[in-house]
Design a protein around this motif. Structure first.
Motif, PDB file in Angstrom:
ATOM      1  N   LEU A   7       0.869  -1.177   0.000  1.00 34.00           N
ATOM      2  CA  LEU A   7       0.000   0.000   0.000  1.00 34.00           C
ATOM      3  C   LEU A   7       0.899   1.218   0.000  1.00 34.00           C
ATOM      4  O   LEU A   7       1.818   1.329   0.812  1.00 34.00           O
ATOM      5  CB  LEU A   7      -0.901  -0.026   1.241  1.00 34.00           C
ATOM      6  N   THR A   8       0.650   2.119  -0.925  1.00 34.53           N
ATOM      7  CA  THR A   8       1.374   3.376  -0.904  1.00 34.53           C
ATOM      8  C   THR A   8       0.510   4.454  -1.555  1.00 34.53           C
ATOM      9  O   THR A   8      -0.584   4.153  -2.032  1.00 34.53           O
ATOM     10  CB  THR A   8       2.768   3.256  -1.570  1.00 34.53           C
ATOM     11  N   GLY A   9       0.983   5.673  -1.534  1.00 35.97           N
ATOM     12  CA  GLY A   9       0.164   6.734  -2.106  1.00 35.97           C
ATOM     13  C   GLY A   9       0.829   8.080  -2.043  1.00 35.97           C
ATOM     14  O   GLY A   9       1.948   8.223  -1.558  1.00 35.97           O
ATOM     15  N   ASP A  10       0.115   9.059  -2.565  1.00 37.15           N
ATOM     16  CA  ASP A  10       0.636  10.415  -2.616  1.00 37.15           C
ATOM     17  C   ASP A  10      -0.459  11.402  -2.248  1.00 37.15           C
ATOM     18  O   ASP A  10      -1.631  11.188  -2.549  1.00 37.15           O
ATOM     19  CB  ASP A  10       1.114  10.735  -4.041  1.00 37.15           C
ATOM     20  N   ARG A  11      -0.045  12.500  -1.639  1.00 42.10           N
ATOM     21  CA  ARG A  11      -0.984  13.593  -1.411  1.00 42.10           C
ATOM     22  C   ARG A  11      -1.178  14.343  -2.715  1.00 42.10           C
ATOM     23  O   ARG A  11      -0.193  14.758  -3.335  1.00 42.10           O
ATOM     24  CB  ARG A  11      -0.393  14.591  -0.410  1.00 42.10           C
ATOM     25  N   PRO A  12      -2.387  14.554  -3.145  1.00 44.82           N
ATOM     26  CA  PRO A  12      -2.601  15.305  -4.388  1.00 44.82           C
ATOM     27  C   PRO A  12      -2.529  16.813  -4.136  1.00 44.82           C
ATOM     28  O   PRO A  12      -3.531  17.455  -3.836  1.00 44.82           O
ATOM     29  CB  PRO A  12      -4.003  14.869  -4.827  1.00 44.82           C
ATOM     30  N   ILE A  43      -4.660   7.811  -3.777  1.00 45.69           N
ATOM     31  CA  ILE A  43      -4.553   9.268  -3.890  1.00 45.69           C
ATOM     32  C   ILE A  43      -5.116   9.834  -2.587  1.00 45.69           C
ATOM     33  O   ILE A  43      -6.321   9.761  -2.325  1.00 45.69           O
ATOM     34  CB  ILE A  43      -5.327   9.790  -5.118  1.00 45.69           C
ATOM     35  N   ALA A  44      -4.212  10.358  -1.748  1.00 50.78           N
ATOM     36  CA  ALA A  44      -4.560  10.698  -0.364  1.00 50.78           C
ATOM     37  C   ALA A  44      -5.151  12.099  -0.271  1.00 50.78           C
ATOM     38  O   ALA A  44      -4.546  13.012   0.298  1.00 50.78           O
ATOM     39  CB  ALA A  44      -3.331  10.546   0.538  1.00 50.78           C
ATOM     40  N   ASP A  45      -6.355  12.260  -0.804  1.00 50.80           N
ATOM     41  CA  ASP A  45      -6.966  13.594  -0.809  1.00 50.80           C
ATOM     42  C   ASP A  45      -7.373  14.050   0.594  1.00 50.80           C
ATOM     43  O   ASP A  45      -7.260  15.224   0.928  1.00 50.80           O
ATOM     44  CB  ASP A  45      -8.159  13.651  -1.790  1.00 50.80           C
ATOM     45  N   SER A 136      -4.638   8.503  10.743  1.00 55.56           N
ATOM     46  CA  SER A 136      -5.416   8.162   9.554  1.00 55.56           C
ATOM     47  C   SER A 136      -4.554   7.371   8.572  1.00 55.56           C
ATOM     48  O   SER A 136      -5.030   6.471   7.876  1.00 55.56           O
ATOM     49  CB  SER A 136      -6.020   9.438   8.955  1.00 55.56           C
ATOM     50  N   GLN A 137      -3.268   7.677   8.557  1.00 55.72           N
ATOM     51  CA  GLN A 137      -2.361   6.916   7.690  1.00 55.72           C
ATOM     52  C   GLN A 137      -2.229   5.465   8.168  1.00 55.72           C
ATOM     53  O   GLN A 137      -2.095   4.540   7.362  1.00 55.72           O
ATOM     54  CB  GLN A 137      -0.995   7.607   7.616  1.00 55.72           C
ATOM     55  N   ALA A 138      -2.296   5.273   9.479  1.00 55.51           N
ATOM     56  CA  ALA A 138      -2.284   3.908  10.020  1.00 55.51           C
ATOM     57  C   ALA A 138      -3.530   3.154   9.560  1.00 55.51           C
ATOM     58  O   ALA A 138      -3.489   1.947   9.280  1.00 55.51           O
ATOM     59  CB  ALA A 138      -2.213   3.945  11.547  1.00 55.51           C
ATOM     60  N   ASP A 140      -5.117   3.778   6.697  1.00 57.64           N
ATOM     61  CA  ASP A 140      -4.867   3.477   5.274  1.00 57.64           C
ATOM     62  C   ASP A 140      -4.097   2.166   5.137  1.00 57.64           C
ATOM     63  O   ASP A 140      -4.420   1.314   4.307  1.00 57.64           O
ATOM     64  CB  ASP A 140      -4.004   4.568   4.610  1.00 57.64           C
ATOM     65  N   ILE A 141      -3.054   2.067   5.936  1.00 62.26           N
ATOM     66  CA  ILE A 141      -2.129   0.931   5.786  1.00 62.26           C
ATOM     67  C   ILE A 141      -2.768  -0.365   6.277  1.00 62.26           C
ATOM     68  O   ILE A 141      -2.725  -1.395   5.600  1.00 62.26           O
ATOM     69  CB  ILE A 141      -0.807   1.233   6.533  1.00 62.26           C
ATOM     70  N   THR A 142      -3.399  -0.306   7.457  1.00 63.12           N
ATOM     71  CA  THR A 142      -3.927  -1.542   8.043  1.00 63.12           C
ATOM     72  C   THR A 142      -5.212  -2.009   7.357  1.00 63.12           C
ATOM     73  O   THR A 142      -5.492  -3.201   7.333  1.00 63.12           O
ATOM     74  CB  THR A 142      -4.204  -1.355   9.550  1.00 63.12           C
ATOM     75  N   PRO A 150       6.168   0.981   0.580  1.00 63.39           N
ATOM     76  CA  PRO A 150       7.309   1.682  -0.017  1.00 63.39           C
ATOM     77  C   PRO A 150       7.109   3.191   0.026  1.00 63.39           C
ATOM     78  O   PRO A 150       6.194   3.708  -0.607  1.00 63.39           O
ATOM     79  CB  PRO A 150       7.340   1.165  -1.465  1.00 63.39           C
ATOM     80  N   VAL A 151       7.953   3.876   0.781  1.00 65.20           N
ATOM     81  CA  VAL A 151       7.842   5.337   0.945  1.00 65.20           C
ATOM     82  C   VAL A 151       9.226   5.930   1.163  1.00 65.20           C
ATOM     83  O   VAL A 151      10.200   5.201   1.340  1.00 65.20           O
ATOM     84  CB  VAL A 151       6.958   5.702   2.171  1.00 65.20           C
ATOM     85  N   GLY A 152       9.299   7.246   1.184  1.00 63.39           N
ATOM     86  CA  GLY A 152      10.561   7.935   1.435  1.00 63.39           C
ATOM     87  C   GLY A 152      10.898   7.981   2.921  1.00 63.39           C
ATOM     88  O   GLY A 152      10.052   7.693   3.766  1.00 63.39           O
TER      89      GLY A 152
HETATM   90  N1  TRP Z   1       1.970  10.670   3.741  1.00 61.68           N
HETATM   91  C1  TRP Z   1       2.133  10.338   2.341  1.00 61.68           C
HETATM   92  C2  TRP Z   1       2.751  11.546   1.652  1.00 61.68           C
HETATM   93  O1  TRP Z   1       2.835  12.606   2.223  1.00 61.68           O
HETATM   94  C3  TRP Z   1       0.831   9.979   1.667  1.00 61.68           C
HETATM   95  C4  TRP Z   1       0.126   8.815   2.302  1.00 61.68           C
HETATM   96  C5  TRP Z   1      -1.080   8.851   2.922  1.00 61.68           C
HETATM   97  C6  TRP Z   1       0.606   7.488   2.373  1.00 61.68           C
HETATM   98  N2  TRP Z   1      -1.404   7.626   3.384  1.00 61.68           N
HETATM   99  C7  TRP Z   1      -0.407   6.755   3.083  1.00 61.68           C
HETATM  100  C8  TRP Z   1       1.758   6.835   1.961  1.00 61.68           C
HETATM  101  C9  TRP Z   1      -0.262   5.396   3.356  1.00 61.68           C
HETATM  102  C10 TRP Z   1       1.891   5.485   2.243  1.00 61.68           C
HETATM  103  C11 TRP Z   1       0.899   4.775   2.943  1.00 61.68           C
HETATM  104  O2  TRP Z   1       3.130  11.438   0.501  1.00 61.68           O
END
Ligand code: TRP
Length: 338
Positions: A7-12, A43-45, A136-138, A140-142, A150-152
């Motif tokens: 699971l991964t994503g980006d803030r739009p 897409i983490a709106d 909230s990100q927890a 998303d992941i769980t 995979p993230v920075g």
């Molecule tokens: N925090 C991430 C960012 O700033 C975006 C994000 C939101 C995310 N929820 C996530 C990344 C869950 C990985 C897993 O880019």
């Protein structure tokens, strides 16, 4: 072999650039094609709105831009579930339960959030939603039972927070309900790319980016003004390779490492002009970005299709998240009417 769930994503908050491509997008294409792997890209709106409450238009418009960038680089909706965070109400519900497991002091200690609080100048008016976004990100992941995220580097504290929530939840409810995720950091030298001005990582706020949607002319203009060695004035002068953005990019993008090594030696001796070097880089970048831009333009002509993909992905994601939420509520004993 047990299945890997990613699971991964980006803030739009804008279009995606070459820094995103090098740091994460390219790797997602690789992961998408791995055996025994299921990937969700979000897409983490909602998260983007936590610090953009006064500018929702920017976020909403960027949802489409980011979706176009995803499809342009080759994320394939037949393999990868691409979805929009706000369309999965189960995530907000999970967040609600996880919030009780995290103290305010713990949220305030998050180093990435701390940095953001300074740079965003909230002062005394920190939005509660912003401070709580790691929770909230927890969710998303769980929600997707992700095993790998995979993230920075900057996302390390979010993964730590998620792991704490998972451990606490499973301990309190005496059941292995939530999956403990692992962070997957970029490989050495695959982290965020330096911007064209050499002033820092490529970022929208520094205005030093090359975007996946840039036209050939824009790409060329940006490369021609790339930071090199300010003391390298005449062609015959010896020049510095270290800190020279053109060489940094050639190291990453030029497939011919031998020739790059020769160019470096020649540059240091003197006798190699910046323009020649930049034109070489321009050709390489044009070749890399052309197919991406063309695919992007195709999808941009058919926004309905893009939204159909996002809707399908979001419906699929909702199903998965609903199953996890149900297990969570079972464990908590609050499925009263079951
Ligand atoms: N925090 C991430 C960012 O700033 C975006 C994000 C939101 C995310 N929820 C996530 C990344 C869950 C990985 C897993 O880019």
């Amino acid at each position: 072999m047990s299945k890997k769930i990613i699971l991964t994503g980006d803030r739009p908050t804008g279009k995606l650039h070459l820094g995103h491509y090098v740091g994460s997008l390219k790797n997602r294409i690789k992961l998408q094609n791995e055996e025994n792997t299921k990937m969700f890209v979000m897409i983490a709106d909602q998260q983007a709105l936590t610090d953009n409450a006064d500018n929702p238009k920017k976020i909403i418009e960027s949802v489409t831009e980011v979706a176009l960038d995803y499809l342009a680089i080759g994320l394939n909706p037949a393999k990868t579930t691409i979805f929009i965070q706000s369309q999965i109400p189960q995530l907000a519900e999970l967040t609600m339960y996880y919030m009780n497991l995290v103290s305010l002091a713990r949220l305030q200690r998050n180093p990435t959030v701390k940095q953001e609080l300074i740079s965003k100048n909230f002062g005394e008016s920190i939005p509660a939603g912003f401070l709580a976004y790691p929770i909230s990100q927890a969710a998303d992941i769980t929600a997707f039972e992700a095993t790998h995220v995979p993230v920075g580097e900057d996302q390390k504290p979010m993964l730590e927070q998620t792991r704490e929530i998972v451990r606490d939840f499973n301990r309190i409810y005496q059941k292995e309900v939530l999956t403990l995720p692992e962070i997957v950091l970029p490989e050495k030298n695959q982290g965020r790319l330096i911007g064209i001005d050499g002033n820092g990582k490529m970022s929208k706020s520094l205005n030093n980016g090359i975007y996946l949607s840039d036209s050939p002319d824009e790409i060329k203009a940006k490369i021609m003004k790339m930071y090199t060695d300010p003391n390298h004035i005449r062609v015959e002068d010896p020049g510095q390779v270290k800190g020279n953005v053109v060489f940094t990019y050639l190291d990453i993008f030029d497939p011919n490492k031998e020739e790059v090594a020769e160019l470096k030696a020649q540059y240091e001796r003197g006798g190699l002009g910046d323009v020649k070097l930049k034109l070489r880089l321009n050709e390489i970048m044009q070749e890399l970005l052309r197919p991406i831009r063309e695919r992007r333009e195709e999808f941009a002509k058919d926004k309905e299709e893009v939204y159909r993909i996002l809707k399908l992905g979001s419906d699929n994601a909702k199903e998965v998240a609903a199953k996890t939420l149900d297990e969570v509520k079972d464990a908590m004993g609050i499925n009263y009417f079951k």
